[in-house]
Write a protein that holds these residues in place. Structure first.
Motif, mmCIF file in Angstrom:
data_model
loop_
_atom_site.group_PDB
_atom_site.id
_atom_site.type_symbol
_atom_site.label_atom_id
_atom_site.label_comp_id
_atom_site.label_asym_id
_atom_site.label_seq_id
_atom_site.Cartn_x
_atom_site.Cartn_y
_atom_site.Cartn_z
ATOM 1 N N TRP A 188 -26.222 -23.878 1.940
ATOM 2 C CA TRP A 188 -25.396 -23.546 3.110
ATOM 3 C C TRP A 188 -23.904 -23.622 2.802
ATOM 4 C CZ3 TRP A 188 -29.794 -26.581 5.029
ATOM 5 C CH2 TRP A 188 -30.639 -25.848 5.886
ATOM 6 N N ARG B 275 -14.266 -31.285 8.266
ATOM 7 C CA ARG B 275 -15.427 -31.827 8.998
ATOM 8 C C ARG B 275 -16.395 -32.513 8.045
ATOM 9 N NH1 ARG B 275 -17.773 -26.786 12.193
ATOM 10 N NH2 ARG B 275 -17.122 -25.757 10.302
ATOM 11 N N ALA C 25 -13.721 -19.760 3.726
ATOM 12 C CA ALA C 25 -14.189 -20.370 2.482
ATOM 13 C C ALA C 25 -13.173 -21.409 2.014
ATOM 14 C CB ALA C 25 -14.334 -19.297 1.411
ATOM 15 N N ILE D 175 -13.343 -15.124 11.838
ATOM 16 C CA ILE D 175 -14.139 -14.330 10.898
ATOM 17 C C ILE D 175 -15.117 -13.410 11.659
ATOM 18 C CG2 ILE D 175 -15.774 -14.466 8.963
ATOM 19 C CD1 ILE D 175 -12.933 -15.667 8.344
ATOM 20 N N GLY D 176 -15.897 -13.989 12.560
ATOM 21 C CA GLY D 176 -16.893 -13.205 13.299
ATOM 22 C C GLY D 176 -16.241 -12.063 14.081
ATOM 23 N N THR E 128 -22.698 -17.170 9.010
ATOM 24 C CA THR E 128 -21.393 -16.525 9.058
ATOM 25 C C THR E 128 -21.633 -15.039 9.340
ATOM 26 O OG1 THR E 128 -19.230 -16.382 7.987
ATOM 27 C CG2 THR E 128 -21.167 -16.061 6.564
ATOM 28 N N GLN F 201 -19.273 -18.798 0.988
ATOM 29 C CA GLN F 201 -20.400 -19.284 1.796
ATOM 30 C C GLN F 201 -21.683 -19.279 0.936
ATOM 31 O OE1 GLN F 201 -18.407 -16.606 3.627
ATOM 32 N NE2 GLN F 201 -17.047 -18.335 3.855
ATOM 33 N N THR G 277 -15.688 -21.941 11.746
ATOM 34 C CA THR G 277 -14.442 -22.524 11.249
ATOM 35 C C THR G 277 -13.272 -22.187 12.187
ATOM 36 O OG1 THR G 277 -14.002 -20.561 9.912
ATOM 37 C CG2 THR G 277 -15.212 -22.350 8.840
ATOM 38 N N VAL H 175 -22.405 -27.801 6.968
ATOM 39 C CA VAL H 175 -21.434 -28.081 8.033
ATOM 40 C C VAL H 175 -21.769 -27.179 9.203
ATOM 41 C CG1 VAL H 175 -19.438 -28.956 6.763
ATOM 42 C CG2 VAL H 175 -19.747 -26.514 6.961
ATOM 43 N N GLY H 176 -21.340 -27.559 10.368
ATOM 44 C CA GLY H 176 -21.632 -26.742 11.544
ATOM 45 C C GLY H 176 -23.031 -27.018 12.053
HETATM 46 P P1 IMP Z 1 -17.576 -18.753 10.454
HETATM 47 O O1 IMP Z 1 -17.788 -18.212 9.081
HETATM 48 O O2 IMP Z 1 -16.214 -19.393 10.632
HETATM 49 O O3 IMP Z 1 -17.877 -17.753 11.516
HETATM 50 O O4 IMP Z 1 -18.629 -19.947 10.665
HETATM 51 C C1 IMP Z 1 -20.012 -19.701 10.785
HETATM 52 C C2 IMP Z 1 -20.819 -20.789 10.085
HETATM 53 O O5 IMP Z 1 -20.598 -20.709 8.695
HETATM 54 C C3 IMP Z 1 -20.445 -22.219 10.493
HETATM 55 O O6 IMP Z 1 -21.615 -23.015 10.453
HETATM 56 C C4 IMP Z 1 -19.491 -22.641 9.392
HETATM 57 O O7 IMP Z 1 -19.460 -24.049 9.258
HETATM 58 C C5 IMP Z 1 -20.144 -21.978 8.199
HETATM 59 N N1 IMP Z 1 -19.202 -21.713 7.109
HETATM 60 C C6 IMP Z 1 -18.276 -20.740 7.014
HETATM 61 N N2 IMP Z 1 -17.624 -20.808 5.851
HETATM 62 C C7 IMP Z 1 -18.158 -21.830 5.165
HETATM 63 C C8 IMP Z 1 -17.913 -22.380 3.857
HETATM 64 O O8 IMP Z 1 -17.085 -21.913 3.071
HETATM 65 N N3 IMP Z 1 -18.690 -23.443 3.517
HETATM 66 C C9 IMP Z 1 -19.646 -23.945 4.336
HETATM 67 N N4 IMP Z 1 -19.907 -23.465 5.548
HETATM 68 C C10 IMP Z 1 -19.163 -22.415 5.960
#
Ligand code: IMP
Length: 429
Positions: A11, A302, A39, A133-134, A238, A223, A129, A272-273
């Motif tokens: 993850w 986090r 990232a 991004i989304g 993501t 990711q 994060t 995370v998340g």
């Molecule tokens: P987003 O990419 O910000 O939309 O986040 C969506 C999910 O991907 C969440 O659970 C974040 O914690 C996870 N995520 C996004 N980028 C990373 C990364 O680089 N490492 C670990 N988890 C990530």
């Protein structure tokens, strides 16, 4: 084929930064092909620690960095990151960083919507994060994104922003968040244009030339497979495809140029998340792994959730991600534990599954079936050869190889670049 693509097999946060840095020293070009500044890569080089989010790791090693079209680019974040590494003594300019002219931009509306939606989800939040991004990927697919090349056509920006704001302001208003004005966004884009456009080019041409010349290219994934928008633990994922196939579409090169696909996996699991995590440990062992492994997010700070190695999940990542070999990281975090568990199946409704089901409800229900292994008393930290490892640690690595059906090509035994055991050079197919 001399190229290598590196992707996360769990993850995220598997320690890609160090492995990519190590491989980057042997490549000429390093390409980011998906994700954005969500990232976080930490690179330790001598007495300097670089925290990179958007910049391809190769720039630290004096290599050419390319940001491909599959990335979503926040211009302000990029310029800030360049400023930070410049202050640490690195040079980043249009001579060593090229950006795909067709890369979609993250604008201030995107993080605003990301955060407003997460707040509205309450307990059901994804745990993004908050970097937009989304929403930025949604705009790309909805054909209303502003791309880097659009900055060279300033007259087109007004109508483009009108369309974008019609969508975003409606949503932001509905969520009770502040809206944006066209004039402010336009002024910001016009001010950014002269600073960004010198980096823009059709990078596919440069990559095509590199491929024809046999120049080594390293594709740097962000990711990980279990966060892939199709193959991951949807909706707790993501918004991009993180599998190796994306290295081609996300940079403008054919799939045959990707070369060896190296998956990075930790010797245990973190996330995370929010979202399912079958082998999560909420007890003292989980806390110990977190503490020893310094499991805090590079980007968000986090705390990462920790658990045992999940061979079912990594095997699935190997299959769907196209992983041909693994780099196993952080084995030293397991040093001294009397026994170790590895998940070899999922129990659900009287059945044992050898894969993670797709539906979120089923994913939340599975319970891990463990195989227990004896731990090792000695230290693996800093080991630089197979012979330096305790016999039981070697057994653990060999068992992982069997279970995930992929060979371990690289073993990383500390954050230091040279504390790496190379079983087989991924650049040599
Ligand atoms: P987003 O990419 O910000 O939309 O986040 C969506 C999910 O991907 C969440 O659970 C974040 O914690 C996870 N995520 C996004 N980028 C990373 C990364 O680089 N490492 C670990 N988890 C990530």
């Amino acid at each position: 084929m001399p190229n290598v693509a590196v992707i996360g097999a769990q993850w995220g946060d598997e320690g890609k930064g160090k492995v990519v840095d190590w491989l980057a020293s042997r490549a000429e070009i390093v390409v980011r092909f998906q994700g954005g500044h969500n990232a976080g890569h930490t690179l330790v080089v001598g007495d300097q620690t670089y925290k990179l989010s958007l910049l391809p790791s190769g720039v630290v090693r004096g290599k050419l960095g390319i940001i491909g079209n599959g990335v979503v680019l926040d211009p302000t974040a990029l310029l800030a990151e360049i400023g930070r590494v410049t202050a640490q003594g690195l040079h980043v300019g249009p001579d060593n960083l090229r950006i795909a002219e067709n890369v979609p931009l993250i604008l201030p509306v995107h993080p605003a919507l990301d955060r407003a939606r997460e707040a509205a989800r309450g307990d059901r939040k994804i745990g993004t994060t908050g970097r937009g991004i989304g929403p930025a990927y949604e705009d790309k697919v909805a054909r209303r994104a502003i791309r880097l090349c659009d900055l060279a056509e300033p007259a087109s920006l007004g109508p483009k922003l009108d369309e974008l704001l019609l969508h975003h302001n409606t949503l932001l208003q509905g969520l009770g968040a502040d809206t944006f004005t066209k004039d402010a966004l336009l002024a910001e884009l016009l001010a950014l244009a002269p600073r960004l456009l010198p980096f823009a080019e059709p990078v596919w041409q440069r990559l095509d030339a590199a491929r024809a010349a046999g120049t080594r290219i390293l594709f740097e994934g962000a990711q990980a497979v279990m966060l892939d928008v199709d193959h991951g633990t949807y909706p707790f994922v993501t918004s991009s495809n993180t599998v190796a196939a994306t290295a081609a579409s996300g940079s403008g090169i054919g799939p045959s140029a990707i070369g060896t696909v190296l998956g990075i996996a930790k010797a245990y699991t973190t996330r995370v998340g929010s979202g399912p995590f079958p082998t999560e440990l909420t007890d003292a062992t989980g806390a110990l792994l977190g503490e020893r492994g310094h499991e805090f997010g590079t980007v968000t700070g986090r705390r990462r959730r920790c658990g045992w190695f999940d061979a079912v999940m990594v095997r699935q990542a190997v299959k769907v991600g196209g992983i041909q070999g693994l780099a196993l990281t952080k084995l030293d975090v397991l040093d001294g534990l009397p026994e170790l568990k590895v998940c070899v199946g999922y129990a659900r409704g009287g059945e044992t599954l050898r894969h993670l089901p797709a539906a979120a409800g089923a994913q939340a229900e599975v319970t891990p079936v463990y195989e227990t292994m004896e731990g090792w008393a000695g230290s693996t930290r800093g080991a630089r050869s197979w012979a330096d490892l305790p016999a039981q640690a070697v057994k653990y690595v060999r068992r992982i190889e069997e279970l995930v059906e992929a060979p371990v090509l690289l073993l990383s035994t500390s954050p230091e670049r040279d504390d790496t055991i190379l079983m087989k050079d991924p650049f040599v197919a």
